[in-house]
Design a protein around this motif. Structure first.
Motif, mmCIF file in Angstrom:
data_model
loop_
_atom_site.group_PDB
_atom_site.id
_atom_site.type_symbol
_atom_site.label_atom_id
_atom_site.label_comp_id
_atom_site.label_asym_id
_atom_site.label_seq_id
_atom_site.Cartn_x
_atom_site.Cartn_y
_atom_site.Cartn_z
ATOM 1 N N TRP A 27 0.831 -1.205 0.000
ATOM 2 C CA TRP A 27 0.000 0.000 0.000
ATOM 3 C C TRP A 27 0.861 1.248 0.000
ATOM 4 O O TRP A 27 0.599 2.191 -0.743
ATOM 5 N N LEU A 74 0.694 3.997 -2.917
ATOM 6 C CA LEU A 74 0.144 5.306 -2.576
ATOM 7 C C LEU A 74 1.158 6.444 -2.691
ATOM 8 O O LEU A 74 0.785 7.610 -2.608
ATOM 9 N N VAL A 130 -2.524 6.231 11.121
ATOM 10 C CA VAL A 130 -3.072 5.532 9.957
ATOM 11 C C VAL A 130 -3.362 4.063 10.284
ATOM 12 O O VAL A 130 -3.276 3.193 9.428
ATOM 13 N N LYS A 162 -6.043 1.122 12.012
ATOM 14 C CA LYS A 162 -7.405 0.802 12.444
ATOM 15 C C LYS A 162 -7.385 0.145 13.817
ATOM 16 O O LYS A 162 -8.354 0.186 14.552
ATOM 17 N N LYS A 178 -2.154 -1.274 9.934
ATOM 18 C CA LYS A 178 -2.418 -0.098 9.106
ATOM 19 C C LYS A 178 -3.734 -0.248 8.364
ATOM 20 O O LYS A 178 -4.201 -1.351 8.096
ATOM 21 N N ASP A 179 -4.316 0.891 8.036
ATOM 22 C CA ASP A 179 -5.566 0.952 7.294
ATOM 23 C C ASP A 179 -5.285 1.653 5.964
ATOM 24 O O ASP A 179 -4.812 2.797 5.956
ATOM 25 N N ARG A 180 -5.553 0.986 4.867
ATOM 26 C CA ARG A 180 -5.243 1.559 3.550
ATOM 27 C C ARG A 180 -5.950 2.888 3.323
ATOM 28 O O ARG A 180 -5.365 3.828 2.784
ATOM 29 N N HIS A 181 -7.200 3.005 3.716
ATOM 30 C CA HIS A 181 -7.948 4.249 3.490
ATOM 31 C C HIS A 181 -7.342 5.409 4.277
ATOM 32 O O HIS A 181 -7.239 6.528 3.764
ATOM 33 N N LEU A 182 -6.929 5.142 5.513
ATOM 34 C CA LEU A 182 -6.283 6.185 6.307
ATOM 35 C C LEU A 182 -4.921 6.548 5.725
ATOM 36 O O LEU A 182 -4.546 7.730 5.681
ATOM 37 N N GLU A 220 -4.089 6.340 2.594
ATOM 38 C CA GLU A 220 -4.358 7.097 1.373
ATOM 39 C C GLU A 220 -4.774 8.532 1.698
ATOM 40 O O GLU A 220 -4.283 9.486 1.082
ATOM 41 N N ALA A 221 -5.665 8.694 2.658
ATOM 42 C CA ALA A 221 -6.115 10.040 3.037
ATOM 43 C C ALA A 221 -4.947 10.872 3.561
ATOM 44 O O ALA A 221 -4.823 12.060 3.233
ATOM 45 N N ARG A 267 -2.505 11.823 0.570
ATOM 46 C CA ARG A 267 -3.198 12.709 -0.378
ATOM 47 C C ARG A 267 -3.319 14.113 0.202
ATOM 48 O O ARG A 267 -2.992 15.105 -0.451
#
Length: 191
Positions: free
Chosen positions: A16, A20, A161, A163, A168-172, A174-175, A178
């Protein structure tokens, strides 16, 4: 700006981070850390990262990272040691002229002082001769403001980042990256 995700414990975290656009992943070599990875696991994770993303072994002392030296691109230590060719020093103090050794690439500064809560970076940050990477208390909700207000040379995120501890959490992830990159390219007056 250099952005590292630290405390990586699984192959998908490495994948990830590379996908990312993170600059580096950190592997904890401190045994009492909830994100500790034994050297055998670190070797597997470093293989996943090879030619995709920079790797760092993180320890309090050289002894903790010594077995990982040939597996990673750089070492992050809480006490200076001249042996690693590529070194990042982590400290709660400002770097001094004595800390400006040729093998020191970054100065990691935990703005939370181990609490995980964000506090304003110190005034000396922009006067340091070594690029200062801010760590501690960073997460997707505050990273843009930190980048716009303080213009650090880098960021280091771990629990911000996750959960759950050590996962790690991919969405966190990524946010976080970004928002950090967008803030880097957006002038403060537009934010």
């Amino acid at each position: 700006m250099f952005i590292k995700v630290c405390g990586v414990t699984r192959a998908e975290h490495v994948e990830w981070a590379a996908e990312l656009g993170y600059d580096a992943v950190g592997f904890m070599c401190v045994r009492n850390s909830p994100r500790y990875v034994p050297v055998e696991q670190l070797a597997d994770l470093a293989r996943v990262a090879r030619n995709r993303i920079r790797t760092m072994a993180v320890g309090m002392t050289f002894t903790e990272v010594e077995q990982a030296l040939d597996l990673v691109d750089a070492v992050q230590l809480y006490e200076y040691d001249p042996r690693p060719a590529h070194l990042a020093v982590a400290s709660a103090e400002a770097p001094t002229r004595a800390d400006a050794h040729p093998n020191v690439e970054y100065w990691f500064y935990d703005i939370s002082h181990g609490t995980g809560s964000f506090t304003a970076p110190p005034d000396w940050m922009h006067e340091a001769r070594i690029p200062v990477v801010l760590a501690g208390g960073l997460h997707p909700e505050n990273v843009a403001e930190v980048v716009r207000n303080y213009h650090p040379a880098g960021l280091d995120v771990s629990s911000g980042v996750e959960k759950e501890r050590g996962v790690k959490d991919r969405h966190l992830m990524e946010a976080f990256i970004r928002r950090a990159r967008q803030a880097q390219t957006t002038p403060s007056s537009e934010a």
